[in-house]
Design a protein around this motif. Structure first.
Motif, PDB file in Angstrom:
ATOM      1  N   VAL A 135       0.842  -1.196   0.000  1.00  0.00           N
ATOM      2  CA  VAL A 135       0.000   0.000   0.000  1.00  0.00           C
ATOM      3  C   VAL A 135       0.875   1.242   0.000  1.00  0.00           C
ATOM      4  CG1 VAL A 135      -1.804   1.305   1.201  1.00  0.00           C
ATOM      5  CG2 VAL A 135      -1.825  -1.199   1.274  1.00  0.00           C
ATOM      6  N   THR A 136       0.600   2.152  -0.919  1.00  0.00           N
ATOM      7  CA  THR A 136       1.303   3.430  -0.945  1.00  0.00           C
ATOM      8  C   THR A 136       0.308   4.536  -1.270  1.00  0.00           C
ATOM      9  OG1 THR A 136       3.259   4.585  -1.778  1.00  0.00           O
ATOM     10  CG2 THR A 136       1.972   3.333  -3.387  1.00  0.00           C
ATOM     11  N   SER A 137       0.811   5.732  -1.472  1.00  0.00           N
ATOM     12  CA  SER A 137      -0.066   6.862  -1.785  1.00  0.00           C
ATOM     13  C   SER A 137       0.280   7.411  -3.154  1.00  0.00           C
ATOM     14  CB  SER A 137       0.075   7.962  -0.728  1.00  0.00           C
ATOM     15  OG  SER A 137       1.388   8.498  -0.729  1.00  0.00           O
ATOM     16  N   VAL A 138      -0.566   8.305  -3.648  1.00  0.00           N
ATOM     17  CA  VAL A 138      -0.311   8.997  -4.900  1.00  0.00           C
ATOM     18  C   VAL A 138      -0.766  10.441  -4.725  1.00  0.00           C
ATOM     19  CG1 VAL A 138      -2.526   8.206  -5.837  1.00  0.00           C
ATOM     20  CG2 VAL A 138      -0.741   9.029  -7.392  1.00  0.00           C
ATOM     21  N   TYR A 139       0.076  11.369  -5.123  1.00  0.00           N
ATOM     22  CA  TYR A 139      -0.230  12.788  -4.995  1.00  0.00           C
ATOM     23  C   TYR A 139      -0.764  13.353  -6.306  1.00  0.00           C
ATOM     24  CZ  TYR A 139       2.098  13.422  -0.455  1.00  0.00           C
ATOM     25  OH  TYR A 139       2.441  13.363   0.872  1.00  0.00           O
ATOM     26  N   PRO A 140      -1.740  14.241  -6.257  1.00  0.00           N
ATOM     27  CA  PRO A 140      -2.162  14.951  -7.480  1.00  0.00           C
ATOM     28  C   PRO A 140      -1.020  15.838  -7.972  1.00  0.00           C
ATOM     29  CG  PRO A 140      -3.777  15.211  -5.711  1.00  0.00           C
ATOM     30  CD  PRO A 140      -2.546  14.644  -5.089  1.00  0.00           C
ATOM     31  N   LYS A 141      -1.085  16.230  -9.235  1.00  0.00           N
ATOM     32  CA  LYS A 141      -0.037  17.093  -9.774  1.00  0.00           C
ATOM     33  C   LYS A 141      -0.493  18.539  -9.949  1.00  0.00           C
ATOM     34  CE  LYS A 141      -0.961  16.155 -14.703  1.00  0.00           C
ATOM     35  NZ  LYS A 141      -0.353  15.712 -15.987  1.00  0.00           N
ATOM     36  N   ASP A 142      -1.776  18.790  -9.650  1.00  0.00           N
ATOM     37  CA  ASP A 142      -2.267  20.157  -9.787  1.00  0.00           C
ATOM     38  C   ASP A 142      -3.455  20.382  -8.856  1.00  0.00           C
ATOM     39  OD1 ASP A 142      -4.533  18.970 -11.045  1.00  0.00           O
ATOM     40  OD2 ASP A 142      -3.624  19.206 -13.018  1.00  0.00           O
ATOM     41  N   GLU A 143      -3.947  21.619  -8.832  1.00  0.00           N
ATOM     42  CA  GLU A 143      -5.044  21.994  -7.940  1.00  0.00           C
ATOM     43  C   GLU A 143      -6.341  21.271  -8.272  1.00  0.00           C
ATOM     44  OE1 GLU A 143      -5.430  26.195  -8.080  1.00  0.00           O
ATOM     45  OE2 GLU A 143      -3.423  26.588  -7.303  1.00  0.00           O
ATOM     46  N   GLN A 144      -6.457  20.786  -9.490  1.00  0.00           N
ATOM     47  CA  GLN A 144      -7.667  20.073  -9.907  1.00  0.00           C
ATOM     48  C   GLN A 144      -7.663  18.612  -9.450  1.00  0.00           C
ATOM     49  OE1 GLN A 144      -5.949  22.230 -12.196  1.00  0.00           O
ATOM     50  NE2 GLN A 144      -7.420  23.710 -11.391  1.00  0.00           N
ATOM     51  N   GLY A 145      -6.584  18.174  -8.849  1.00  0.00           N
ATOM     52  CA  GLY A 145      -6.508  16.799  -8.364  1.00  0.00           C
ATOM     53  C   GLY A 145      -6.151  15.792  -9.442  1.00  0.00           C
ATOM     54  N   THR A 146      -5.533  16.230 -10.531  1.00  0.00           N
ATOM     55  CA  THR A 146      -5.158  15.338 -11.624  1.00  0.00           C
ATOM     56  C   THR A 146      -4.040  14.397 -11.185  1.00  0.00           C
ATOM     57  OG1 THR A 146      -5.655  17.124 -13.179  1.00  0.00           O
ATOM     58  CG2 THR A 146      -4.422  15.232 -14.026  1.00  0.00           C
ATOM     59  N   LEU A 147      -4.216  13.106 -11.449  1.00  0.00           N
ATOM     60  CA  LEU A 147      -3.171  12.132 -11.149  1.00  0.00           C
ATOM     61  C   LEU A 147      -2.354  11.866 -12.410  1.00  0.00           C
ATOM     62  CD1 LEU A 147      -5.111   9.557  -8.925  1.00  0.00           C
ATOM     63  CD2 LEU A 147      -3.846  11.604  -8.220  1.00  0.00           C
TER      64      LEU A 147
END
Length: 343
Positions: A135-147
Motif C-alpha cells: 500500500v502506498t499513496s499517490v499525490y495529485p499534480k495540480d489543484e484540480q486533483g489530476t493524477l
C-alpha cells in the motif's frame, strides 16, 4: 459542531468488500492500540473472510483471493494502520522508522524497514516477507486533483521499480490530496477492510472530535497566523494549505494558515534572498531539512519574528488517521494557546 463522516454508509461499504470494490478517493498517537502480526482482525472487525478487492485512486481494482494479512505499507499509512491495531510486515518511505518522529511510542517490533531513504526499497527483502499487498499513496499534480499515470506511486524510485514490486505483490494506491477528512475516512475504511476493529477506529474518532473542538475554540480566541514550511540550502518552501490535506483540514477548523506569495502547486518557493518575505506568528517547521539552528544562521531569515519569539514547532506531517491527528491537533492547540500575535 460534530460532523457525520462515517456511520451506516461506511459500514455498508466495508462489509461488502468481499464482493464489490470499495470506491475510495485516494502522509505518534494512541499508544494503547492492540496490534498483532498480520492484520489482527478482532471480533468487531468488518473484514470479510473471502476474496478481497479494492478500487484504488488510479482506478485499478486490486484483487486478492483472501483478506491480505501480510501487508507492506508506506510509512505515512503504516502509522495509521498501527494506530488502528494492524501491524504491517514491512514499511518504506522518506525516513526510517527510527528517524521519523511519528513512530515514537508506537509498537514497531517485527516490522521490517525496507530502505533508508525515498525510493530505497530492498526488493529481495521485500520478496522474503511474502507480502499479500503493498500500500502506498499517490499525490495529485495540480489543484484540480489530476493524477499523473506516467509517474510511480509515492515512495517508489521509478516505474521500473514499481513494476518489480507489483511482480512480488499487488499494489494499492491511496490519493493524498483534496480534503483531509476524506483521506482520513479512506484510510480508516481500508484499514477496517484489512481487519482493523471498528471499535478501535470509533474510539480514535471520538478523540479526534474532541481535539478538533479544542482547536476550533483556540482559533476563535487567538488571532494568529501560521506558516507551514520546509527549508534547505536552496531556500525556503512554504506549503500551500489548500494543496496539503492536513492543512486544508486545519484551515476548515479555523486555523489561519498563510498562503505563500510565489505561484505554484503545493509549494511557494522562496530563495534565501527572498526568504524575508515569509511572515507569520507561528511556524510549523518540517522535521526534515533545516531546523531552528540552521534558520538562525540565514542572514535574511534570522530576524524572522516567529523565529526570534521562539514560536517555531515541528511539522511532522501527521498521519491521516483519527488518532495521529488528534495527537497533533492537541499539540497545535497548546502551541497556539502559548503564542502571541507578532504583527
Amino acid at each position: 459542531m460534530k460532523i457525520i463522516r462515517r456511520g451506516t454508509l461506511r459500514a455498508a461499504l466495508v462489509t461488502s468488500v468481499a464482493v464489490t470494490a470499495l470506491l475510495l478517493a485516494g502522509c505518534s498517537g494512541a499508544n494503547g492500540a492492540n496490534t498483532a502480526n498480520g492484520s489482527g482482525a478482532g471480533s468487531d472487525s468488518t473484514a470479510a473472510s473471502g476474496p478481497w478487492s479494492y478500487k484504488d485512486a488510479t482506478g485499478t481494482t486490486v484483487k486478492v483471493d483472501h483478506t491480505p494479512k501480510r501487508v507492506v505499507v508506506l510509512n505515512d499509512i503504516a502509522i495509521s494502520f498501527i494506530e488502528y491495531g494492524l501491524k504491517p510486515v514491512g514499511t518504506f518511505g522518506q525516513l526510517t522508522m527510527a528517524k521519523d518522529a511519528r513512530f515514537k511510542g508506537l509498537d514497531t517490533d517485527g516490522i521490517t524497514q525496507l530502505g533508508e531513504a525515498y525510493g530505497d526499497i530492498d526488493l529481495e527483502q521485500l520478496a522474503a516477507l511474502k507480502p499479500d499487498l503493498v500500500v502506498t499513496s499517490v499525490y495529485p499534480k495540480d489543484e484540480q486533483g489530476t493524477l499523473d499515470d506516467t509517474q510511480p506511486g509515492y515512495g517508489f524510485k521509478d516505474l521500473e521499480q514499481q513494476k518489480q514490486i507489483q511482480a512480488i505483490a499487488p499494489v494499492a494506491q491511496v490519493e493524498w490530496g483534496g480534503k483531509g477528512e476524506d483521506v482520513i475516512t479512506t484510510i480508516a475504511d481500508l484499514a477496517e477492510s484489512l481487519g482493523a476493529k471498528e471499535s478501535t477506529v470509533a474510539t480514535a474518532e471520538k478523540r479526534f472530535d474532541a481535539a478538533r473542538d479544542d482547536l476550533e475554540q483556540v482559533t476563535k480566541e487567538k488571532q494568529l497566523s501560521v506558516v507551514s514550511m520546509y527549508a534547505d540550502g536552496d531556500g525556503a518552501y512554504v506549503t500551500r494549505p489548500s494543496d496539503e490535506p492536513t492543512l486544508q483540514m486545519y484551515s476548515s477548523f479555523g486555523v489561519d494558515l498563510v498562503n505563500p506569495k510565489p505561484k505554484g502547486f503545493y509549494w511557494g518557493i522562496y530563495s534565501w534572498e527572498n526568504a524575508g518575505q515569509i511572515t507569520g506568528d507561528v511556524i510549523l517547521l518540517s522535521q526534515q531539512g533545516y531546523q531552528v539552528a540552521d534558520l538562525e544562521k540565514q542572514p535574511t531569515f534570522a530576524d524572522n519574528a516567529a523565529l526570534r519569539a521562539g514560536q517555531v514547532h515541528s511539522w511532522t506531517f501527521p498521519a491521516l488517521d483519527y488518532a495521529s491527528q488528534a495527537d497533533y491537533m492537541q499539540q497545535l492547540t497548546g502551541w497556539l494557546e502559548d503564542s502571541k500575535q507578532l504583527s
